[in-house]
Design a protein around this motif. Structure first.
Motif, short mmCIF file in Angstrom:
data_model
loop_
_atom_site.label_atom_id
_atom_site.label_comp_id
_atom_site.label_asym_id
_atom_site.label_seq_id
_atom_site.Cartn_x
_atom_site.Cartn_y
_atom_site.Cartn_z
N ALA A 21 -41.82 -46.09 13.03
CA ALA A 21 -42.74 -45.45 12.08
C ALA A 21 -44.02 -45.01 12.77
N GLU A 22 -44.38 -45.70 13.86
CA GLU A 22 -45.57 -45.34 14.61
C GLU A 22 -45.34 -44.12 15.51
N VAL A 23 -44.07 -43.84 15.84
CA VAL A 23 -43.76 -42.69 16.70
C VAL A 23 -43.86 -41.40 15.90
N ASN A 24 -43.03 -41.25 14.90
CA ASN A 24 -43.10 -40.13 13.96
C ASN A 24 -42.09 -40.37 12.85
N GLU A 25 -42.14 -39.58 11.80
CA GLU A 25 -41.28 -39.82 10.65
C GLU A 25 -39.81 -39.55 10.95
N TRP A 26 -39.51 -38.63 11.88
CA TRP A 26 -38.12 -38.35 12.21
C TRP A 26 -37.51 -39.52 12.99
N CYS A 27 -38.30 -40.07 13.88
CA CYS A 27 -37.84 -41.24 14.63
C CYS A 27 -37.57 -42.41 13.69
N HIS A 28 -38.46 -42.60 12.73
CA HIS A 28 -38.29 -43.68 11.76
C HIS A 28 -37.03 -43.48 10.94
N LEU A 29 -36.80 -42.23 10.50
CA LEU A 29 -35.61 -41.95 9.71
C LEU A 29 -34.35 -42.15 10.55
N ALA A 30 -34.37 -41.70 11.80
CA ALA A 30 -33.19 -41.84 12.67
C ALA A 30 -32.83 -43.30 12.88
N MET A 31 -33.83 -44.14 13.16
CA MET A 31 -33.56 -45.56 13.39
C MET A 31 -33.07 -46.24 12.11
N PRO B 142 -28.46 -27.30 16.83
CA PRO B 142 -28.58 -28.74 16.56
C PRO B 142 -29.36 -29.42 17.69
N PRO B 143 -30.02 -30.51 17.40
CA PRO B 143 -30.78 -31.22 18.44
C PRO B 143 -29.85 -31.87 19.46
N HIS B 144 -30.35 -32.06 20.66
CA HIS B 144 -29.60 -32.76 21.70
C HIS B 144 -29.59 -34.26 21.36
N PRO B 145 -28.46 -34.94 21.45
CA PRO B 145 -28.42 -36.38 21.17
C PRO B 145 -29.41 -37.18 22.01
N ASP B 146 -29.78 -36.65 23.19
CA ASP B 146 -30.73 -37.36 24.04
C ASP B 146 -32.10 -37.48 23.39
N ARG B 147 -32.41 -36.60 22.44
CA ARG B 147 -33.69 -36.72 21.74
C ARG B 147 -33.75 -38.06 21.01
N ILE B 148 -32.66 -38.41 20.35
CA ILE B 148 -32.61 -39.69 19.63
C ILE B 148 -32.58 -40.84 20.62
N GLY B 149 -31.91 -40.63 21.76
CA GLY B 149 -31.90 -41.66 22.80
C GLY B 149 -33.28 -41.93 23.34
N ARG B 150 -34.09 -40.89 23.51
CA ARG B 150 -35.47 -41.08 23.99
C ARG B 150 -36.31 -41.81 22.95
N TRP B 151 -36.10 -41.48 21.69
CA TRP B 151 -36.81 -42.22 20.64
C TRP B 151 -36.49 -43.70 20.72
N TRP B 152 -35.21 -44.00 20.93
CA TRP B 152 -34.81 -45.41 21.00
C TRP B 152 -35.53 -46.13 22.14
N ARG C 272 -38.36 -45.49 23.44
CA ARG C 272 -39.77 -45.69 23.07
C ARG C 272 -39.94 -46.86 22.11
N VAL C 273 -39.13 -46.90 21.07
CA VAL C 273 -39.31 -47.96 20.07
C VAL C 273 -38.86 -49.32 20.60
N ARG C 274 -37.87 -49.32 21.50
CA ARG C 274 -37.45 -50.59 22.09
C ARG C 274 -38.59 -51.22 22.89
N GLU C 275 -39.26 -50.38 23.65
CA GLU C 275 -40.38 -50.88 24.45
C GLU C 275 -41.55 -51.27 23.57
N ALA C 276 -41.87 -50.42 22.59
CA ALA C 276 -43.02 -50.69 21.73
C ALA C 276 -42.81 -51.90 20.82
N SER C 277 -41.57 -52.13 20.40
CA SER C 277 -41.29 -53.24 19.48
C SER C 277 -41.27 -54.59 20.17
N GLY C 278 -41.07 -54.59 21.50
CA GLY C 278 -41.04 -55.85 22.24
C GLY C 278 -39.72 -56.58 22.17
#
Length: 294
Positions: A113-123, A211-221, A223-229
């Motif tokens: 949710a801190e990254v952006n709303e699309w990242c939050h929705l994807a996760m 359509p978006p590249h699947p790697d976009r969602i992979g990059r979001w992951w 980021r959130v994996r690192e940020a979430s601890g």
């Protein structure tokens, strides 16, 4: 065998099987006459692959294709016995992969949710529906029908004969179409974002015509994996595993879970999530005992 069985297969699956068949054909075993094959020939073929450094998973995949093709020869009465069935490959003992905790998943969603709303929705959709990364990338706003999300496409990135890498949308890995119910909060989130973005872009997770590249969602992951601890061993795919194990632990039957995940049949779900089913059986036994004891 592939031409006989290919009806209904997704293009990705068909390519995988053709690739395995071609590798068999390029091996010396591919020039042998079917009627002359023996179990010992299969054993020597497997030993040769291992000596060449081919991984056990790849060997099992090729063996499976050869066995299926020879079984077709049995049905056509070309041979009386399937030599590959008489030379099975012993599967190594499966080590059950642990699952993310509920706290891990909540931490991921908070970070997303801190990254952006699309990242939050994807996760959130990955955790709630068990959709794969390629399936998330293929989601359109019109995939929401009523209170269900229709998952029937994936984005494949592959290099063509001309050497150029392109994206394309095709059927899911198993060629299945599944409608997954969404929770009220996730449903509200999708509808809210669709009201804002559906007039601008067709795709849930990309602003462009393609359509978006699947790697976009992979990059979001990442980021959130690192940020979430959470532990760095967790993959985006582990949200899918969490979804399945949580569903089973909360009483969902295997067929329902298989449908949600898009498994070709429930036997795959039984194999992959046997540990979760065993835990669920323990809880069921306790509940039945309470009823019987009055």
């Amino acid at each position: 065998w592939i031409e006989v069985r290919a009806a209904g297969w997704a293009a990705y699956t068909l390519r995988e099987y053709r690739s395995r068949a071609n590798r068999i054909k390029l091996d010396p075993i591919g020039s042998r006459k079917v009627a002359g094959l023996k179990a010992s020939d299969i054993d020597r073929w497997v030993a040769r692959l291992r000596e060449a450094g081919v991984g056990e998973s790849a060997i099992r995949n090729r063996h499976s294709v050869l066995r299926a093709a020879l079984q077709q020869a049995v049905r056509w009465e070309w041979i009386g016995v399937n030599p590959a069935s008489n030379a099975p490959i012993k599967r190594p003992e499966r080590i059950q992969r642990s699952a993310m905790t509920d706290a891990d998943v909540r931490a991921v969603l908070e970070a997303a949710a801190e990254v952006n709303e699309w990242c939050h929705l994807a996760m959130r959709l990955a955790a709630e529906t068990g959709a794969r990364r390629s399936e998330l990338a293929a989601l359109r706003w019109d995939a929401l029908v009523g209170d269900r999300l229709i998952v029937d496409r994936q984005v494949i990135v592959a290099k063509g004969d001309d050497g150029i890498t392109r994206k394309r949308v095709e059927a899911t890995k198993t060629g299945s179409r599944r409608a997954v119910s969404l929770s009220s909060s996730t449903l509200e989130l999708v509808r809210s974002m669709a009201g804002e973005w559906a007039q601008i872009t067709t795709w849930m997770f990309g602003p462009d015509a393609e359509p978006p590249h699947p790697d976009r969602i992979g990059r979001w992951w990442k980021r959130v994996r690192e940020a979430s601890g959470i532990d760095s061993k967790w993959r985006l795919h582990d949200l899918r595993h969490w979804s399945a194990t949580s569903a089973i632990a909360n009483g969902a039957d295997v067929r329902t879970v298989a449908n949600c995940l898009g498994h070709a049949d429930a036997s795959m779900t039984l194999r992959v999530y046997a540990h979760a089913i065993e835990s669920s059986d323990t809880a069921l036994a306790a509940r039945l005992g309470q009823v019987l004891d009055g």
